[in-house]
Design a protein around this motif. Structure first.
Motif, short mmCIF file in Angstrom:
data_model
loop_
_atom_site.label_atom_id
_atom_site.label_comp_id
_atom_site.label_asym_id
_atom_site.label_seq_id
_atom_site.Cartn_x
_atom_site.Cartn_y
_atom_site.Cartn_z
N TYR A 10 0.83 -1.21 0.00
CA TYR A 10 0.00 0.00 0.00
C TYR A 10 0.86 1.26 0.00
N VAL A 50 -4.48 -3.85 -0.74
CA VAL A 50 -3.88 -2.52 -0.83
C VAL A 50 -4.95 -1.44 -0.80
N VAL A 54 -5.18 1.41 2.07
CA VAL A 54 -5.10 2.84 1.75
C VAL A 54 -6.30 3.57 2.34
#
Length: 243
Positions: A10, A50, A54
């Motif tokens: 990420y 990811v 985020v």
């Protein structure tokens, strides 16, 4: 190994957002971006993880505190945290089980950490590559008003690799980003509306008791503030996750 075997992928996504935020015209031929708009993040499997991470970084600064990643996020006056604030939508396709500490270094901090970022969780009753119900747990971890869950009734026989081998969900991923990050109301109607070409009718979803359904029965759930479809499953829009 690069990216700590995927545990900090990420950070790379945030670095890309930060790079273009600093120089939107870095490569207008290969990457014509408009950084005056919000950004959408999305991915398959590890990429879905990811996207969720985020979103968690964006909504909950305490997520990942106490891990080596916190130092990276705080570096340069919090440049990567500021990059996360540019995100307006996240899409997780067949995402990794976020309860797995091998993939997610801060499971406790992640739980119920996504509070405002709109999220679209896509899974499949034909996906035997992930823990049964992982996508539903990810969905209930999202506390934002606008979120969608769908457990697809997939006939491609590609299982976990359907998004790569077939990619039939690509248009819906794009519509979610357009609707949530860019405010495109036509895109939002196609996601939440009741028309032949709208999501609820155009994409077959799993029936009760199928693999990866929510609570053993939910094949699709469209949450948008005070409204939800199917109405009988509206309570799940405000359900919370537990480890």
């Amino acid at each position: 190994p690069a990216c700590d075997n995927g545990r900090v992928d990420y950070l790379e996504a945030l670095k890309v957002i930060h790079f273009f935020a600093q120089d939107p015209a870095a490569n207008v031929d290969l990457a014509p971006v408009d950084m005056s708009q919000q950004v959408s993040v999305g991915g398959h499997s590890g990429g879905g993880r990811v996207a969720l991470q985020v979103a968690a970084v964006r909504d909950t600064p305490a997520y990942l505190q106490g891990t080596p990643s916190a130092e990276v996020l705080d570096r340069d006056d919090g440049a990567l945290r500021k990059a996360a604030q540019r995100v307006g939508a996240a899409v997780a396709l067949y995402a990794d089980d976020m309860r797995d500490t091998i993939s997610n270094p801060d499971v406790e901090g992640f739980t119920n950490s996504i509070k405002t970022t709109p999220v679209f969780v896509i899974t499949s009753s034909d996906d035997f590559g992930l823990t049964n119900g992982a996508g539903w747990w990810d969905f209930t971890n999202v506390g934002t008003a606008s979120k969608i869950f769908i457990d697809l009734r997939d006939k491609s026989m590609q299982g976990h690799m359907e998004p790569i081998e077939v990619g039939s969900d690509g248009p819906w991923v794009a519509l979610f980003g357009q609707a949530m990050a860019l405010g495109n109301m036509t895109a939002k109607r196609l996601l939440y509306g009741d028309c032949p070409e709208c999501l609820r009718n155009a994409r077959p979803h799993a029936m009760p008791k199928a693999r990866n359904t929510g609570a053993g029965k939910v094949g699709i759930l469209l949450c948008d503030g005070a409204t939800a479809w199917p109405e009988e499953d509206a309570s799940f829009c405000s359900a919370t996750a537990s480890v």
